[in-house]
Design a protein around this motif. Structure first.
Motif, PDB file in Angstrom:
ATOM      1  N   TYR A  36       0.800  -1.133  -0.120  1.00  0.00           N
ATOM      2  CA  TYR A  36       0.006   0.021  -0.176  1.00  0.00           C
ATOM      3  C   TYR A  36       1.083   1.122   0.013  1.00  0.00           C
ATOM      4  CZ  TYR A  36      -4.628  -2.435   1.059  1.00  0.00           C
ATOM      5  OH  TYR A  36      -5.682  -3.240   0.680  1.00  0.00           O
ATOM      6  N   LEU A  46      -3.938   0.656  -2.474  1.00  0.00           N
ATOM      7  CA  LEU A  46      -3.589  -0.274  -2.725  1.00  0.00           C
ATOM      8  C   LEU A  46      -2.752  -0.121  -3.968  1.00  0.00           C
ATOM      9  CD1 LEU A  46      -3.060  -3.440  -2.530  1.00  0.00           C
ATOM     10  CD2 LEU A  46      -5.112  -3.864  -4.079  1.00  0.00           C
TER      11      LEU A  46
ATOM     12  N   TYR B  33     -12.943  -1.246   8.750  1.00  0.00           N
ATOM     13  CA  TYR B  33     -11.917  -1.249   9.615  1.00  0.00           C
ATOM     14  C   TYR B  33     -11.378   0.039  10.620  1.00  0.00           C
ATOM     15  CZ  TYR B  33     -11.617  -4.895   6.454  1.00  0.00           C
ATOM     16  OH  TYR B  33     -12.120  -5.973   5.440  1.00  0.00           O
ATOM     17  N   TYR B  35      -7.873   1.555  12.179  1.00  0.00           N
ATOM     18  CA  TYR B  35      -6.483   1.316  12.662  1.00  0.00           C
ATOM     19  C   TYR B  35      -5.830   2.430  13.140  1.00  0.00           C
ATOM     20  CZ  TYR B  35      -6.125  -2.596   9.249  1.00  0.00           C
ATOM     21  OH  TYR B  35      -6.160  -3.950   8.503  1.00  0.00           O
ATOM     22  N   LEU B  43       0.917   0.750  11.011  1.00  0.00           N
ATOM     23  CA  LEU B  43      -0.643   0.554  11.330  1.00  0.00           C
ATOM     24  C   LEU B  43      -0.980  -0.633  12.145  1.00  0.00           C
ATOM     25  CD1 LEU B  43      -0.484   2.057   8.283  1.00  0.00           C
ATOM     26  CD2 LEU B  43      -2.814   1.064   7.933  1.00  0.00           C
ATOM     27  N   PHE B  45      -3.843  -2.543  14.031  1.00  0.00           N
ATOM     28  CA  PHE B  45      -5.456  -2.838  13.960  1.00  0.00           C
ATOM     29  C   PHE B  45      -6.090  -2.864  15.186  1.00  0.00           C
ATOM     30  CE2 PHE B  45      -8.864  -5.273  12.702  1.00  0.00           C
ATOM     31  CZ  PHE B  45      -9.389  -6.155  13.908  1.00  0.00           C
ATOM     32  N   TYR B  48     -12.830  -4.415  13.604  1.00  0.00           N
ATOM     33  CA  TYR B  48     -13.140  -4.905  12.053  1.00  0.00           C
ATOM     34  C   TYR B  48     -14.699  -5.223  12.419  1.00  0.00           C
ATOM     35  CZ  TYR B  48     -13.675  -8.445   8.614  1.00  0.00           C
ATOM     36  OH  TYR B  48     -13.982  -9.165   7.436  1.00  0.00           O
ATOM     37  N   GLN B  50     -17.872  -6.793  10.134  1.00  0.00           N
ATOM     38  CA  GLN B  50     -18.090  -7.443   8.982  1.00  0.00           C
ATOM     39  C   GLN B  50     -19.674  -7.658   8.851  1.00  0.00           C
ATOM     40  OE1 GLN B  50     -15.747 -10.950   8.028  1.00  0.00           O
ATOM     41  NE2 GLN B  50     -17.266 -11.604   6.547  1.00  0.00           N
ATOM     42  N   ASP B  56     -14.687  -7.835  15.478  1.00  0.00           N
ATOM     43  CA  ASP B  56     -13.586  -8.236  15.731  1.00  0.00           C
ATOM     44  C   ASP B  56     -12.710  -7.292  16.500  1.00  0.00           C
ATOM     45  OD1 ASP B  56     -10.465  -9.789  14.239  1.00  0.00           O
ATOM     46  OD2 ASP B  56     -10.956  -9.365  16.417  1.00  0.00           O
ATOM     47  N   LEU B  91      -7.256   5.613  11.584  1.00  0.00           N
ATOM     48  CA  LEU B  91      -7.360   5.356  10.001  1.00  0.00           C
ATOM     49  C   LEU B  91      -8.721   4.699   9.847  1.00  0.00           C
ATOM     50  CD1 LEU B  91      -3.966   4.987   8.554  1.00  0.00           C
ATOM     51  CD2 LEU B  91      -5.551   7.020   8.189  1.00  0.00           C
ATOM     52  N   SER B  95     -14.247  -2.116   2.827  1.00  0.00           N
ATOM     53  CA  SER B  95     -14.249  -3.027   1.868  1.00  0.00           C
ATOM     54  C   SER B  95     -15.425  -3.790   1.188  1.00  0.00           C
ATOM     55  CB  SER B  95     -12.921  -3.825   1.783  1.00  0.00           C
ATOM     56  OG  SER B  95     -13.438  -4.777   2.973  1.00  0.00           O
ATOM     57  N   LEU B  96     -15.231  -4.278   0.158  1.00  0.00           N
ATOM     58  CA  LEU B  96     -16.362  -5.393  -0.266  1.00  0.00           C
ATOM     59  C   LEU B  96     -15.929  -6.452   0.651  1.00  0.00           C
ATOM     60  CD1 LEU B  96     -16.247  -4.694  -3.982  1.00  0.00           C
ATOM     61  CD2 LEU B  96     -18.072  -4.417  -2.448  1.00  0.00           C
ATOM     62  N   ASP B  97     -16.821  -7.336   1.033  1.00  0.00           N
ATOM     63  CA  ASP B  97     -16.780  -8.551   2.159  1.00  0.00           C
ATOM     64  C   ASP B  97     -16.555  -9.832   1.066  1.00  0.00           C
ATOM     65  OD1 ASP B  97     -18.654 -10.148   4.509  1.00  0.00           O
ATOM     66  OD2 ASP B  97     -16.515  -9.795   4.518  1.00  0.00           O
ATOM     67  N   GLU B 105      -8.777  -5.575  -1.381  1.00  0.00           N
ATOM     68  CA  GLU B 105      -8.338  -4.014  -1.428  1.00  0.00           C
ATOM     69  C   GLU B 105      -9.251  -3.426  -0.328  1.00  0.00           C
ATOM     70  OE1 GLU B 105      -8.527  -2.143  -5.005  1.00  0.00           O
ATOM     71  OE2 GLU B 105      -7.656   0.048  -4.111  1.00  0.00           O
ATOM     72  N   LEU B 106      -8.371  -2.666   0.491  1.00  0.00           N
ATOM     73  CA  LEU B 106      -8.981  -1.787   1.493  1.00  0.00           C
ATOM     74  C   LEU B 106      -8.949  -0.638   1.104  1.00  0.00           C
ATOM     75  CD1 LEU B 106      -8.600  -4.337   3.541  1.00  0.00           C
ATOM     76  CD2 LEU B 106      -7.851  -2.823   5.286  1.00  0.00           C
ATOM     77  N   PHE B 108      -8.931   3.525   2.124  1.00  0.00           N
ATOM     78  CA  PHE B 108      -8.780   4.169   3.428  1.00  0.00           C
ATOM     79  C   PHE B 108      -9.104   5.549   3.331  1.00  0.00           C
ATOM     80  CE2 PHE B 108      -6.227   1.482   6.329  1.00  0.00           C
ATOM     81  CZ  PHE B 108      -5.671   0.489   5.464  1.00  0.00           C
ATOM     82  N   GLY B 109      -9.661   5.977   4.368  1.00  0.00           N
ATOM     83  CA  GLY B 109     -10.121   7.366   4.703  1.00  0.00           C
ATOM     84  C   GLY B 109      -8.676   8.245   4.836  1.00  0.00           C
TER      85      GLY B 109
END
Lengths: 115, 117
Positions: A36, A46, B33, B35, B43, B45, B48, B50, B56, B91, B95-97, B105-106, B108-109
């Motif tokens: 990334y 990415l 997510y 981070y 980063l 974690f 999370y 979902q 999580d 952060l 993402s699509l699950d 691919e995540l 990010f803001g």
């Protein structure tokens, strides 16, 4: 559990020179690997990923990374860098078949390209 | 919106105060997510979400940290009784699950920079 080591926290380089950003990982299972990039004042994006197949993967802006299972590495390379490549680069790993929630990031490497 | 939106972009607070950080994910993304990015630490974690599954929370550093996601969309990260070591950029990503093998691919803001004085 997986872990990621980026050995170089900062890499200064002159424009048009080649660069290699190193990434080593540790895992007892098969993995997916990612790079990334975070440009100044922007979110992470990415850059490229290795999921399976060819061990050499490329990005649209000339970066490439090669998955080396024997050396547990996924180094990022570019033969000729531009000023616009100045950014922080993060290597990430996840176990094969894992979900996005399992991504483990390295501490990042700041690439500084000088004219 | 077009991307992941976070607010505030910057927050300065005094030690001991509570703060709330907001994340608005990309429409249609079921995974979200949080981070934490500290200087020289990469980063970390935190949590999370979902879909409708239980989140999580394994990365939350202490019970002063909590997060919720309302209606499967907007998420709020709350830090109670802030400490100086909480100073960092927080952060959010969505993402699509589909799992990493299909998408990987995540998004990010730009992050919320928190400074605790």
């Amino acid at each position: 559990a997986q872990s990621v080591t980026q050995l170089d926290s900062q890499v200064p380089v002159f424009e048009e020179a080649p660069v290699e950003l190193r990434c080593n990982y540790s895992s007892s299972v098969s993995v997916y690997l990612f790079w990334y990039v975070q440009y100044p004042n922007q979110g992470l994006q990415l850059l490229l990923k290795y999921l399976s197949g060819s061990t050499l993967v490329e990005s649209i802006n000339g970066f490439e990374a090669e998955f080396n299972k024997s050396q547990t590495s996924f180094h990022l390379r570019k033969p000729s860098v531009h000023i616009s490549d100045t950014a922080e680069y993060f290597c990430a790993v996840s176990r094969e078949g894992g979900s996005q929630g399992n991504l483990i990031f390295g501490k990042g490497t700041k690439l500084s390209v000088k004219p | 919106g077009a991307g992941v939106s976070q607010s505030p972009s910057n927050k300065v607070t005094e030690k001991g105060k509570d703060v709330e950080l907001r994340c608005d994910p990309i429409s249609g993304h079921t995974a979200l997510y949080w981070y934490r990015q500290s200087l020289g630490q990469g980063l970390e974690f935190l949590i999370y979400f979902q879909g409708n599954s239980a989140p999580d929370k394994s990365g939350l550093p202490s019970d002063r940290f909590s997060a919720e996601r309302t209606g499967g969309s907007v998420s709020t990260l709350t830090i109670q009784r802030t400490q100086q070591e909480d100073s960092a950029v927080y952060l959010c990503a969505s993402s699509l699950d589909y799992g990493l093998g299909r998408d990987g691919e995540l998004f990010f803001g730009e992050g919320s920079r928190l400074t605790v004085l």
